[in-house]
Scaffold this motif. Structure first.
Motif: not given
Length: 352
Positions: A29-55
């Motif tokens: 709750a300390a992070l605004p929910a609107a920041f979730a999409s940016v964090i999701q993009s950061a995880f997706a960036t790492w997943a796009s180059v390595a054999n690891i996935s995030f949920q």
């Protein structure tokens, strides 16, 4: 000498260079929910180059990686830090904390600090630590101890480091196919009910982006792992690869989490040269080379660009295009003209 430094432990039970499996994450709750999409993009960036996935999961109580915000050391110093627990060489939990004194706020399509630092890059850096990468300062990279405004995405050393831990990302799932129609002359329509493939449409509620895929495997993976993606059914259909078709190229913007599609090879090459945050994902599907090649079932999509959000939208009919031009979808939309020609969905595809 390697252009990266590893911290030691990694996610997953295997040895270095093997899959890290699926790692869950959540924001508190300390992070605004609107920041979730940016964090999701950061995880997706790492997943796009390595054999690891995030949920993403709803609660930090059940997540492998927790993301939060708290006071660290004031404006402009430490932007964030990551801590983790491990047993042997295996990660068991991690926490990423962003410094609340930076004054993170939404600015257009980005989240920035009071000094203009891009939150996406900080998230990318700290998540890198949570995945097992240490600081490396030999050359400009995301994992430098001091973030450089010249860096906009992962560099070669960042990618080499994450692949040393988890291996390269697996190839994209194959595009679903159907039996092609009998050969016809170029003067005849190439489409038929048995010669087109359904295109599944998703709406990403976190970014406002529409995403399209012909892959049933990718569709199933999105439904399983990306709760912000709302399935909207079959948007249209595409022809099989042939003499009267052209490739539709797909990009993923690692900074915004948005997708972009184009049939223009020159536009594709310009993006590859000038927009490092755009990750090229290959040929998404086929389109007709002309409206005539599509025959009676063809529909030419109109491409729109929103100057305020950076989104692209593909209107599927003249009425939708006219409504957008008249402002029904809100401000900022610019009509970029015809995008590509596809096929209307058949009855059998409506509930695919």
């Amino acid at each position: 000498m390697a252009d990266y430094v590893l911290e030691g432990p990694r996610w997953g039970a295997g040895a270095r260079g093997t899959s890290g499996g699926t790692v869950t994450w959540a924001i508190d709750a300390a992070l605004p929910a609107a920041f979730a999409s940016v964090i999701q993009s950061a995880f997706a960036t790492w997943a796009s180059v390595a054999n690891i996935s995030f949920q993403q999961v709803a609660s930090t109580a059940t997540a492998n990686i927790d993301l939060t915000q708290g006071a660290i050391d004031g404006l402009g110093n430490t932007l964030g830090y990551a801590s983790y627990n491990f047993s042997g060489q295996r990660m068991s939990a991690a926490t990423v904390t962003f410094d609340s004194a930076e004054g993170w706020r939404a600015s257009g399509s980005k989240v920035v600090s009071n000094q203009g630092t891009d939150f996406y890059l900080v998230a990318l850096h700290e998540i890198g630590h949570a995945l097992g990468l240490d600081h490396y300062n030999g050359k400009p990279e995301v994992m430098n101890s001091i973030i450089s405004p010249a860096i906009t995405g992962l560099m070669a050393g960042d990618i080499a480091g994450i692949q040393a831990l988890y291996g390269a990302a697996p190839a994209a799932p194959p595009v679903s196919t159907v039996t092609p129609p009998a050969p016809v002359s170029p003067a005849q329509p190439t489409a038929s009910a048995s010669g087109v493939t359904a295109v599944y449409r998703f709406y990403d509620a976190s970014t406002g982006d529409h995403f399209y895929t012909t892959s049933t495997a990718e569709k199933a993976q999105i439904l399983k792992t990306l709760p912000s993606y709302q399935y909207e059914g079959v948007g249209w259909a595409t022809p099989q690869d042939g003499p009267n078709t052209i490739d539709v190229f797909r990009f993923y913007n690692t900074k915004t989490g948005q997708h972009f599609f184009t049939t223009d090879a020159a536009e594709r090459d310009t993006i590859l040269k000038t927009l490092p945050s755009y990750h090229y994902e290959g040929v998404a599907f086929e389109a007709y080379a002309s409206a005539a090649a599509a025959g009676a079932g063809g529909v030419t999509l109109e491409r729109f660009y929103n100057t305020q959000t950076g989104l692209h939208h593909y209107a599927a009919n003249a009425a939708e295009a006219a409504a957008i031009n008249q402002g029904s979808a809100g401000p900022g939309w610019v009509d970029e003209g015809r995008a590509f020609t596809v096929h209307i969905p058949t009855d059998g595809m409506l509930f695919a």
